[in-house]
Design a protein around this motif. Structure first.
Motif, PDB file in Angstrom:
ATOM      1  N   LEU A  38      45.869  34.686  28.885  1.00 53.68           N
ATOM      2  CA  LEU A  38      47.036  34.777  29.880  1.00 53.68           C
ATOM      3  C   LEU A  38      46.911  33.548  30.816  1.00 53.68           C
ATOM      4  CD1 LEU A  38      47.216  38.744  30.314  1.00 53.68           C
ATOM      5  CD2 LEU A  38      48.745  36.953  29.077  1.00 53.68           C
ATOM      6  N   TYR A  39      45.738  33.397  31.205  1.00 54.35           N
ATOM      7  CA  TYR A  39      45.800  32.117  32.252  1.00 54.35           C
ATOM      8  C   TYR A  39      45.810  30.811  31.485  1.00 54.35           C
ATOM      9  CZ  TYR A  39      43.536  34.548  36.088  1.00 54.35           C
ATOM     10  OH  TYR A  39      43.069  35.541  37.055  1.00 54.35           O
ATOM     11  N   ASP A  40      45.415  30.792  30.249  1.00 52.62           N
ATOM     12  CA  ASP A  40      45.721  29.429  29.654  1.00 52.62           C
ATOM     13  C   ASP A  40      47.098  29.232  29.367  1.00 52.62           C
ATOM     14  OD1 ASP A  40      44.263  27.273  28.076  1.00 52.62           O
ATOM     15  OD2 ASP A  40      45.672  28.380  26.341  1.00 52.62           O
ATOM     16  N   GLY A  41      47.711  30.299  29.073  1.00 48.33           N
ATOM     17  CA  GLY A  41      49.306  30.098  28.574  1.00 48.33           C
ATOM     18  C   GLY A  41      50.350  29.957  29.947  1.00 48.33           C
ATOM     19  N   ALA A  42      49.834  30.499  31.084  1.00 47.75           N
ATOM     20  CA  ALA A  42      50.708  30.702  32.002  1.00 47.75           C
ATOM     21  C   ALA A  42      51.222  29.642  32.651  1.00 47.75           C
ATOM     22  CB  ALA A  42      50.099  31.607  33.253  1.00 47.75           C
ATOM     23  N   PHE A  43      52.506  29.651  33.179  1.00 43.42           N
ATOM     24  CA  PHE A  43      53.199  28.660  33.936  1.00 43.42           C
ATOM     25  C   PHE A  43      52.692  28.387  35.518  1.00 43.42           C
ATOM     26  CE2 PHE A  43      56.283  27.203  36.953  1.00 43.42           C
ATOM     27  CZ  PHE A  43      56.679  25.983  36.475  1.00 43.42           C
ATOM     28  N   ALA A  44      52.573  29.616  35.872  1.00 46.65           N
ATOM     29  CA  ALA A  44      52.031  29.712  37.289  1.00 46.65           C
ATOM     30  C   ALA A  44      51.380  31.221  37.808  1.00 46.65           C
ATOM     31  CB  ALA A  44      52.901  29.188  38.403  1.00 46.65           C
ATOM     32  N   TYR A  45      50.600  31.302  38.564  1.00 43.40           N
ATOM     33  CA  TYR A  45      49.879  32.577  39.239  1.00 43.40           C
ATOM     34  C   TYR A  45      50.709  32.795  40.212  1.00 43.40           C
ATOM     35  CZ  TYR A  45      46.653  36.627  39.631  1.00 43.40           C
ATOM     36  OH  TYR A  45      46.281  37.808  39.644  1.00 43.40           O
ATOM     37  N   VAL A  46      51.214  34.139  40.496  1.00 47.20           N
ATOM     38  CA  VAL A  46      51.617  34.382  41.737  1.00 47.20           C
ATOM     39  C   VAL A  46      51.056  35.731  42.401  1.00 47.20           C
ATOM     40  CG1 VAL A  46      53.908  35.241  42.680  1.00 47.20           C
ATOM     41  CG2 VAL A  46      54.101  33.944  40.723  1.00 47.20           C
ATOM     42  N   PHE A  47      50.920  35.617  43.681  1.00 48.73           N
ATOM     43  CA  PHE A  47      49.870  36.651  44.225  1.00 48.73           C
ATOM     44  C   PHE A  47      50.548  37.084  45.711  1.00 48.73           C
ATOM     45  CE2 PHE A  47      44.978  37.426  45.047  1.00 48.73           C
ATOM     46  CZ  PHE A  47      45.094  38.834  45.227  1.00 48.73           C
ATOM     47  N   PRO A  48      51.663  37.926  45.551  1.00 48.15           N
ATOM     48  CA  PRO A  48      52.289  38.256  46.880  1.00 48.15           C
ATOM     49  C   PRO A  48      51.698  39.309  47.709  1.00 48.15           C
ATOM     50  CG  PRO A  48      53.233  39.460  45.083  1.00 48.15           C
ATOM     51  CD  PRO A  48      51.975  38.491  44.465  1.00 48.15           C
ATOM     52  N   SER A  49      50.445  39.624  47.661  1.00 51.23           N
ATOM     53  CA  SER A  49      49.771  40.778  48.396  1.00 51.23           C
ATOM     54  C   SER A  49      49.986  40.688  49.801  1.00 51.23           C
ATOM     55  CB  SER A  49      48.232  40.733  47.811  1.00 51.23           C
ATOM     56  OG  SER A  49      47.441  41.602  48.641  1.00 51.23           O
ATOM     57  N   GLU A  50      49.809  41.650  50.203  1.00 48.24           N
ATOM     58  CA  GLU A  50      49.901  42.005  51.889  1.00 48.24           C
ATOM     59  C   GLU A  50      48.780  42.064  52.452  1.00 48.24           C
ATOM     60  OE1 GLU A  50      50.571  46.583  52.790  1.00 48.24           O
ATOM     61  OE2 GLU A  50      52.480  45.787  52.180  1.00 48.24           O
ATOM     62  N   ASN A  51      47.776  42.344  51.837  1.00 50.69           N
ATOM     63  CA  ASN A  51      46.195  42.574  52.040  1.00 50.69           C
ATOM     64  C   ASN A  51      45.319  42.215  51.332  1.00 50.69           C
ATOM     65  OD1 ASN A  51      44.259  42.674  54.514  1.00 50.69           O
ATOM     66  ND2 ASN A  51      44.891  44.734  54.833  1.00 50.69           N
ATOM     67  N   GLU A  52      44.294  41.139  51.678  1.00 52.96           N
ATOM     68  CA  GLU A  52      43.099  41.004  50.570  1.00 52.96           C
ATOM     69  C   GLU A  52      42.109  40.697  51.405  1.00 52.96           C
ATOM     70  OE1 GLU A  52      42.977  41.112  47.146  1.00 52.96           O
ATOM     71  OE2 GLU A  52      45.098  41.759  47.114  1.00 52.96           O
ATOM     72  N   GLY A  53      40.794  40.831  51.002  1.00 51.18           N
ATOM     73  CA  GLY A  53      39.626  40.659  51.624  1.00 51.18           C
ATOM     74  C   GLY A  53      39.252  39.294  51.152  1.00 51.18           C
ATOM     75  N   PHE A  54      39.650  38.734  49.792  1.00 49.64           N
ATOM     76  CA  PHE A  54      39.323  37.735  49.335  1.00 49.64           C
ATOM     77  C   PHE A  54      40.374  36.882  48.409  1.00 49.64           C
ATOM     78  CE2 PHE A  54      37.282  34.676  46.301  1.00 49.64           C
ATOM     79  CZ  PHE A  54      36.721  33.679  47.069  1.00 49.64           C
ATOM     80  N   GLY A  55      40.490  37.672  47.254  1.00 43.85           N
ATOM     81  CA  GLY A  55      41.685  37.196  46.378  1.00 43.85           C
ATOM     82  C   GLY A  55      40.950  36.220  45.137  1.00 43.85           C
ATOM     83  N   ILE A  56      39.949  36.936  44.458  1.00 39.36           N
ATOM     84  CA  ILE A  56      39.457  36.555  43.174  1.00 39.36           C
ATOM     85  C   ILE A  56      40.483  35.830  42.318  1.00 39.36           C
ATOM     86  CG2 ILE A  56      38.275  36.856  41.051  1.00 39.36           C
ATOM     87  CD1 ILE A  56      36.535  38.688  42.643  1.00 39.36           C
ATOM     88  N   PRO A  57      41.627  36.413  42.011  1.00 40.21           N
ATOM     89  CA  PRO A  57      42.542  35.718  40.934  1.00 40.21           C
ATOM     90  C   PRO A  57      42.971  34.230  41.466  1.00 40.21           C
ATOM     91  CG  PRO A  57      43.255  38.201  41.253  1.00 40.21           C
ATOM     92  CD  PRO A  57      42.141  37.773  42.330  1.00 40.21           C
ATOM     93  N   ILE A  58      42.919  34.052  42.646  1.00 38.26           N
ATOM     94  CA  ILE A  58      43.266  32.561  43.229  1.00 38.26           C
ATOM     95  C   ILE A  58      42.352  31.572  42.617  1.00 38.26           C
ATOM     96  CG2 ILE A  58      43.458  30.864  45.052  1.00 38.26           C
ATOM     97  CD1 ILE A  58      44.951  33.110  46.709  1.00 38.26           C
ATOM     98  N   VAL A  59      41.258  31.781  42.708  1.00 38.62           N
ATOM     99  CA  VAL A  59      40.244  30.931  42.231  1.00 38.62           C
ATOM    100  C   VAL A  59      40.214  30.801  40.690  1.00 38.62           C
ATOM    101  CG1 VAL A  59      37.711  30.402  42.120  1.00 38.62           C
ATOM    102  CG2 VAL A  59      38.787  31.459  44.429  1.00 38.62           C
TER     103      VAL A  59
END
Length: 374
Positions: A271-292
């Protein structure tokens, strides 16, 4: 310096804490320090594969888990401290034993959600769990958290004199293999979908993402799809999956929004290999592993202006206003039309991802552990 690492919670952890625990144990093995002797309470791989307390459906099952967890923290773990006589005990899941121990403690707090979002948890359980957390914080306890944003939140809500250190964590170690045919099976085209991977917790704002995607389609008339991979939220209060499914149906997006449920590591890679972009609209995170993870995979990221996500992305992502579906849709449109911008974000993301390596992760722990000695 002998360090006892508590890995018991791996028998129940399913998301970010599981990754944190496994990656720390792996890094401790891969990057040894001659001044530190590690002792693991459990074999990390075997403990993570134990399904006894995963996917609990009944109240009796959940009660049995809580009893087992309490027994471990308050009786079995202190017994191991007596047996191994470590200089430092590290607990990676908020809770350290309430009893006095003849060693220093490092306790990891991944976020401040229990204090910031009380309505997301059953009242009785939150009260009970917070009491366990507070009783485990002693004068000799140092707290580790994931971002400076989380540190500020914890300082506000805990109001304790204990030192709080920030250690950036790392994403799960994955190889580069992909699952042949998975995109086709899911009716997806390479580079033609936006991606989000994670549980359907309400704080993730996935219903808002669906609304933004609907607006994006109307503005662009494109053939893009939206993939929301992951399972239900961790409690009835937190679960937004039914809301998302109803919204997809209401907007007539059944053919445009793909909900594959939990996905394997191989499918995550694909899924990462084929994606155009990653979208992360969360209102609260301690870190955010998917961004990295996304940046490491070479895809651009759009994320909310939630402080932890801004801190982790380090200027390598497109920032949208938290809770504003219109602004998120505009950022999705912008990225789809600006190839130069997309290429720049990919390069920035690859560079930023290098700041989150297993070696840097464990070296930060080494520094804190050895500072305790001094």
């Amino acid at each position: 310096m002998k360090v006892l690492l508590d890995l018991q919670y791996l028998n129940a952890a399913t998301t970010g804490i599981k990754t944190y625990m496994l990656e720390l144990a792996k890094a401790a093995r891969d990057y040894p320090n001659p001044e530190i002797e590690w002792v693991f309470t459990h074999d990390p791989e075997k403990q993570s594969e134990d399904k006894t307390f995963k996917n609990l459906n009944s109240k009796i099952q959940r009660l049995n888990y809580h009893l087992d967890y309490f027994r471990w923290k308050e009786f079995q773990l202190p017994d191991l401290v007596k047996k191994h006589q470590p200089d430092v005990l590290i607990c990676l899941d908020f809770v350290s034993p309430a009893t006095a121990l003849p060693c220093r403690r490092l306790t990891v707090f991944h976020d401040a959600f229990f204090w910031q979002m009380p309505k997301n948890y059953p009242a009785w359980w939150r009260k009970y769990f917070l009491s366990l957390i507070k009783k485990g914080i002693k004068e000799t306890t140092s707290i580790i958290t994931t971002t400076n944003h989380s540190k500020a939140a914890l300082e506000k809500h805990l109001a304790l004199p204990n030192k709080i250190e920030v250690v950036y964590q790392v994403p799960k170690t994955l190889n580069q293999e992909v699952k042949e045919g998975f995109l086709k099976e899911s009716n997806l085209e390479q580079g033609k979908y936006f991606l989000h991977i994670g549980t359907f917790d309400k704080r993730k704002n996935l219903a808002l993402l669906v609304e933004a995607f609907d607006e994006f389609l109307k503005k662009t008339n494109s053939e893009f799809k939206l993939v929301l991979a992951g399972g239900s939220g961790q409690s009835v209060q937190m679960n937004s999956l039914p809301l998302v499914k109803n919204l997809v149906k209401k907007l007539g997006l059944e053919e445009k929004v793909v909900l594959p449920g939990y996905v394997s590591d191989l499918e995550v890679n694909t899924l990462y290999d084929g994606a155009f972009a990653y979208v992360f609209p969360s209102e609260n995170e301690g870190f955010g592993i998917p961004i990295v993870e996304a940046m490491r995979a070479g895809i651009p990221v759009i994320h909310s202006d939630q402080p932890a996500l801004v801190e982790v992305s380090g200027g390598a992502g497109i920032v949208c206003k938290t809770g504003d579906s219109g602004d998120l849709a505009e950022k999705m449109v912008l990225l789809s039309r600006e190839n130069t911008l997309r290429g720049l974000l990919i390069q920035k993301g690859l560079q930023r991802a290098e700041d989150f390596s297993p070696k840097k992760f464990i070296e930060a722990f080494h520094r804190i552990i050895l500072d305790i000695q001094n």
